[in-house]
Design an enzyme around this catalytic site. Structure first.
Site, PDB file in Angstrom:
ATOM      1  N   SER A  15       0.827  -1.219   0.000  1.00  0.00           N
ATOM      2  CA  SER A  15       0.000   0.000   0.000  1.00  0.00           C
ATOM      3  C   SER A  15       0.857   1.263   0.000  1.00  0.00           C
ATOM      4  O   SER A  15       0.486   2.264  -0.622  1.00  0.00           O
ATOM      5  CB  SER A  15      -0.988   0.005   1.169  1.00  0.00           C
ATOM      6  OG  SER A  15      -0.345   0.290   2.381  1.00  0.00           O
ATOM      7  N   ILE A  90      16.349  -7.772   6.755  1.00  0.00           N
ATOM      8  CA  ILE A  90      17.381  -6.907   7.318  1.00  0.00           C
ATOM      9  C   ILE A  90      18.534  -6.847   6.329  1.00  0.00           C
ATOM     10  O   ILE A  90      18.963  -7.885   5.795  1.00  0.00           O
ATOM     11  CB  ILE A  90      17.847  -7.461   8.681  1.00  0.00           C
ATOM     12  CG1 ILE A  90      16.682  -7.396   9.674  1.00  0.00           C
ATOM     13  CG2 ILE A  90      19.053  -6.696   9.198  1.00  0.00           C
ATOM     14  CD1 ILE A  90      16.958  -8.083  10.999  1.00  0.00           C
ATOM     15  N   LEU A  91      19.005  -5.652   6.050  1.00  0.00           N
ATOM     16  CA  LEU A  91      20.056  -5.483   5.048  1.00  0.00           C
ATOM     17  C   LEU A  91      21.428  -5.420   5.720  1.00  0.00           C
ATOM     18  O   LEU A  91      21.581  -4.814   6.780  1.00  0.00           O
ATOM     19  CB  LEU A  91      19.799  -4.200   4.251  1.00  0.00           C
ATOM     20  CG  LEU A  91      18.490  -4.245   3.441  1.00  0.00           C
ATOM     21  CD1 LEU A  91      18.107  -2.857   2.949  1.00  0.00           C
ATOM     22  CD2 LEU A  91      18.610  -5.224   2.269  1.00  0.00           C
ATOM     23  N   HIS A 107       8.767   3.236   8.970  1.00  0.00           N
ATOM     24  CA  HIS A 107       8.549   2.343  10.095  1.00  0.00           C
ATOM     25  C   HIS A 107       7.298   2.793  10.839  1.00  0.00           C
ATOM     26  O   HIS A 107       7.123   3.981  11.109  1.00  0.00           O
ATOM     27  CB  HIS A 107       9.759   2.362  11.032  1.00  0.00           C
ATOM     28  CG  HIS A 107       9.603   1.418  12.180  1.00  0.00           C
ATOM     29  ND1 HIS A 107       9.700   0.049  12.026  1.00  0.00           N
ATOM     30  CD2 HIS A 107       9.300   1.634  13.478  1.00  0.00           C
ATOM     31  CE1 HIS A 107       9.474  -0.533  13.196  1.00  0.00           C
ATOM     32  NE2 HIS A 107       9.226   0.407  14.096  1.00  0.00           N
TER      33      HIS A 107
HETATM   34  C1  GRF Z   1       3.801  -0.603   6.809  1.00  0.00           C
HETATM   35  O1  GRF Z   1       3.128  -0.427   8.024  1.00  0.00           O
HETATM   36  C2  GRF Z   1       5.226  -0.155   6.920  1.00  0.00           C
HETATM   37  O2  GRF Z   1       5.397   0.928   7.767  1.00  0.00           O
HETATM   38  C3  GRF Z   1       5.894  -1.371   7.495  1.00  0.00           C
HETATM   39  O3  GRF Z   1       5.258  -2.458   6.880  1.00  0.00           O
HETATM   40  C4  GRF Z   1       3.953  -2.086   6.468  1.00  0.00           C
HETATM   41  C5  GRF Z   1       3.879  -2.334   5.005  1.00  0.00           C
HETATM   42  O4  GRF Z   1       2.607  -2.086   4.483  1.00  0.00           O
HETATM   43  N1  GRF Z   1       7.314  -1.304   7.329  1.00  0.00           N
HETATM   44  P1  GRF Z   1       2.400  -1.963   2.909  1.00  0.00           P
HETATM   45  O5  GRF Z   1       2.987  -3.227   2.283  1.00  0.00           O
HETATM   46  O6  GRF Z   1       3.079  -0.733   2.428  1.00  0.00           O
HETATM   47  O7  GRF Z   1       0.914  -1.907   2.718  1.00  0.00           O
END
Ligand code: GRF
Length: 212
Positions: A15, A90-91, A107
């Protein structure tokens, strides 16, 4: 200086990736790469006409081999910016150093609070009144690195993990596009652990009020 090139890495529904594809960014998303072959976001990217690639971590015996393959796949697109959008690997330090200053992550917490997983449930469990999301440049420390922008949302008394997650997600989509716009327009400078944003950018964070 031509149009900036962005590669987006995903692992799931995508998303945030979709919000970026829909945003007017003054940059081109040249590829979406996933470590999960079945990631829903890949279909969305394809439908939007964006080149997609899979670098499956399960095809690699160790992190170094996966990271090297991922780095080479990314480098072939000559990106100015690598955007982690729900990318659940994790990179390594080597990867991060290779693309130093060019990797952003989003995040779902107000870092440095709640790095790692299950951030929304942990925020509820801790009884915090404000929760939110953070866009930051990536360093080799997990969910750490110079912060570009944050948005805060209230934690309401009846919230569960889902209602809180969806309130935060709406803000994720807004602040990620903003952070990338600044990057693309050369408004950001990393100074140690801090990001300096050009003086003509007024909006450095947002506090979202509860719905009436
Ligand atoms: C989001 O909440 C992002 O912050 C986290 O993982 C989720 C990914 O959601 N790192 P989407 O795949 O972008 O819908």
């Amino acid at each position: 200086m031509g149009t900036k090139r962005i590669v987006i890495l995903i692992s799931g529904r995508g998303s945030n990736m979709k919000a970026l594809l829909d945003a007017r960014l003054n940059a081109t998303v040249v590829a979406v790469i996933s470590n999960i072959p079945t990631a829903m976001g890949l279909q969305i990217a394809k439908a939007a006409g964006v080149d997609t690639k899979i670098v499956n971590h399960q095809d690699h015996g160790d992190r170094a081999s996966f990271d090297h393959c991922l780095a080479e796949t990314i480098a072939a697109y000559s990106p100015d910016l690598i955007v982690l959008a729900g990318f659940m690997r994790i990179l390594s330090q080597e990867f991060v150093v290779r693309f130093s200053g060019k990797i952003m992550n989003i995040h779902p917490s107000l870092l440095p609070a709640f790095p790692g997983l299950n951030t929304h449930q942990r925020a509820i469990n801790e009884g915090v009144r404000l929760h939110g999301c953070t866009v930051h440049f990536v360093t080799s420390q997990l969910d750490h690195g110079p912060i570009i922008i944050q948005a805060a949302v209230p934690v309401l008394p009846d919230d569960d993990e889902q209602t809180l997650a969806s309130r935060v997600l709406e803000q994720e989509h807004a602040i990620y596009a903003q952070a990338i716009r600044w990057f693309v327009d050369d408004k950001l400078a990393i100074e140690g652990n801090r990001v300096k944003v050009a003086a003509d950018c007024r909006y450095l964070g947002a506090l979202i009020s509860p719905e009436p």
